[in-house]
Write an enzyme that holds these catalytic residues in place. Sequence first.
Site, mmCIF file in Angstrom:
data_model
loop_
_atom_site.group_PDB
_atom_site.id
_atom_site.type_symbol
_atom_site.label_atom_id
_atom_site.label_comp_id
_atom_site.label_asym_id
_atom_site.label_seq_id
_atom_site.Cartn_x
_atom_site.Cartn_y
_atom_site.Cartn_z
ATOM 1 N N GLU A 135 12.250 3.367 -3.932
ATOM 2 C CA GLU A 135 12.407 4.819 -4.106
ATOM 3 C C GLU A 135 12.261 5.567 -2.789
ATOM 4 O O GLU A 135 12.869 6.618 -2.602
ATOM 5 C CB GLU A 135 11.354 5.341 -5.098
ATOM 6 C CG GLU A 135 11.642 4.919 -6.530
ATOM 7 C CD GLU A 135 10.478 5.198 -7.462
ATOM 8 O OE1 GLU A 135 9.479 5.802 -7.017
ATOM 9 O OE2 GLU A 135 10.572 4.793 -8.625
ATOM 10 N N ASN A 180 9.734 -3.667 -2.060
ATOM 11 C CA ASN A 180 10.961 -3.414 -2.804
ATOM 12 C C ASN A 180 12.048 -3.022 -1.818
ATOM 13 O O ASN A 180 11.811 -2.216 -0.913
ATOM 14 C CB ASN A 180 10.741 -2.290 -3.822
ATOM 15 C CG ASN A 180 9.740 -2.673 -4.897
ATOM 16 O OD1 ASN A 180 9.725 -3.830 -5.335
ATOM 17 N ND2 ASN A 180 8.914 -1.748 -5.310
ATOM 18 N N HIS A 237 7.786 -0.066 3.236
ATOM 19 C CA HIS A 237 6.377 -0.084 2.830
ATOM 20 C C HIS A 237 6.058 -1.369 2.101
ATOM 21 O O HIS A 237 6.859 -1.878 1.329
ATOM 22 C CB HIS A 237 6.033 1.131 1.964
ATOM 23 C CG HIS A 237 6.985 1.374 0.833
ATOM 24 N ND1 HIS A 237 8.228 1.964 1.015
ATOM 25 C CD2 HIS A 237 6.891 1.102 -0.478
ATOM 26 C CE1 HIS A 237 8.841 2.054 -0.152
ATOM 27 N NE2 HIS A 237 8.056 1.525 -1.081
ATOM 28 N N MET A 238 4.871 -1.866 2.361
ATOM 29 C CA MET A 238 4.351 -3.047 1.680
ATOM 30 C C MET A 238 3.324 -2.551 0.657
ATOM 31 O O MET A 238 2.384 -1.844 1.009
ATOM 32 C CB MET A 238 3.692 -3.962 2.721
ATOM 33 C CG MET A 238 3.052 -5.191 2.164
ATOM 34 S SD MET A 238 2.250 -6.079 3.538
ATOM 35 C CE MET A 238 3.630 -6.990 4.205
ATOM 36 N N HIS A 239 3.555 -2.885 -0.623
ATOM 37 C CA HIS A 239 2.559 -2.585 -1.651
ATOM 38 C C HIS A 239 1.482 -3.664 -1.597
ATOM 39 O O HIS A 239 1.804 -4.860 -1.571
ATOM 40 C CB HIS A 239 3.184 -2.625 -3.047
ATOM 41 C CG HIS A 239 4.220 -1.575 -3.317
ATOM 42 N ND1 HIS A 239 3.961 -0.428 -4.027
ATOM 43 C CD2 HIS A 239 5.538 -1.509 -2.976
ATOM 44 C CE1 HIS A 239 5.062 0.301 -4.121
ATOM 45 N NE2 HIS A 239 6.042 -0.337 -3.493
ATOM 46 N N ASP A 245 -1.700 4.498 -3.021
ATOM 47 C CA ASP A 245 -0.522 4.897 -3.788
ATOM 48 C C ASP A 245 -0.925 5.991 -4.777
ATOM 49 O O ASP A 245 -1.950 5.893 -5.460
ATOM 50 C CB ASP A 245 0.071 3.684 -4.530
ATOM 51 C CG ASP A 245 1.473 3.953 -5.030
ATOM 52 O OD1 ASP A 245 2.425 3.348 -4.522
ATOM 53 O OD2 ASP A 245 1.626 4.801 -5.954
ATOM 54 N N ILE A 246 -0.100 7.015 -4.871
ATOM 55 C CA ILE A 246 -0.414 8.186 -5.719
ATOM 56 C C ILE A 246 -0.340 7.844 -7.208
ATOM 57 O O ILE A 246 -0.947 8.522 -8.040
ATOM 58 C CB ILE A 246 0.550 9.355 -5.368
ATOM 59 C CG1 ILE A 246 -0.042 10.688 -5.754
ATOM 60 C CG2 ILE A 246 1.935 9.152 -5.969
ATOM 61 C CD1 ILE A 246 0.700 11.879 -5.154
HETATM 62 P P1 AMP Z 1 8.980 1.952 -4.009
HETATM 63 O O1 AMP Z 1 9.463 2.035 -5.424
HETATM 64 O O2 AMP Z 1 8.744 0.525 -3.568
HETATM 65 O O3 AMP Z 1 9.864 2.718 -3.055
HETATM 66 O O4 AMP Z 1 7.532 2.591 -3.997
HETATM 67 C C1 AMP Z 1 7.273 3.901 -3.643
HETATM 68 C C2 AMP Z 1 5.815 4.145 -3.955
HETATM 69 O O5 AMP Z 1 5.398 5.327 -3.300
HETATM 70 C C3 AMP Z 1 5.510 4.316 -5.447
HETATM 71 O O6 AMP Z 1 4.571 3.322 -5.865
HETATM 72 C C4 AMP Z 1 4.931 5.722 -5.533
HETATM 73 O O7 AMP Z 1 3.884 5.835 -6.482
HETATM 74 C C5 AMP Z 1 4.440 5.949 -4.109
HETATM 75 N N1 AMP Z 1 4.358 7.347 -3.702
HETATM 76 C C6 AMP Z 1 5.305 8.306 -3.866
HETATM 77 N N2 AMP Z 1 4.890 9.467 -3.343
HETATM 78 C C7 AMP Z 1 3.644 9.251 -2.834
HETATM 79 C C8 AMP Z 1 2.676 10.067 -2.167
HETATM 80 N N3 AMP Z 1 2.916 11.366 -1.912
HETATM 81 N N4 AMP Z 1 1.499 9.511 -1.800
HETATM 82 C C9 AMP Z 1 1.262 8.203 -2.061
HETATM 83 N N5 AMP Z 1 2.129 7.375 -2.685
HETATM 84 C C10 AMP Z 1 3.304 7.894 -3.068
#
Ligand code: AMP
Length: 114
Positions: free
Chosen positions: A95, A87, A100-102, A30-31
């Site tokens: 977002e 989420n 995606h699974m964190h 994750d970025i």
């Molecule tokens: P969510 O809020 O569950 O949709 O999580 C989206 C996640 O994607 C967030 O934790 C961001 O930090 C991550 N994210 C967004 N853009 C990137 C990227 N280019 N590379 C890696 N992670 C990202």
Amino acid sequence: MADCLFCKIIQKEIPSEIIHQDDDITIFKDINPSAPVHLLVIPNKHIPSVTEMTPIDELILGKLFSGAKRAAKNMGIDKTGYRLIMNNGPDAHQEIFHIHMHLLGGGEMKHPMG
Ligand code: AMP
Ligand code: ZN
């Protein structure tokens, strides 16, 4: 999906720290990490959210768990523990609309959640 950020990461059209990729899933850092270890485990197939999944997707989404288990072991957090979060939708602050699974770990997390 042409304008999906995570599809672009899978296709390597934009850079990311991919730690695993096979025919079904991709795992990358994750970025904006929320824990010492914060990975995203995603299906290569574009499925926007759990709400939009179908029974056809059950097998591939099951592979997210196997990928998370393997990644946790590789990162050395399988014994100390980790949290898996998906989420889904606005209240949960989803977002990116590509499932995606964190995978969060490497330190004790707050409890309870929410
Ligand atoms: P969510 O809020 O569950 O949709 O999580 C989206 C996640 O994607 C967030 O934790 C961001 O930090 C991550 N994210 C967004 N853009 C990137 C990227 N280019 N590379 C890696 N992670 C990202
Ligand atoms: Zn996508």
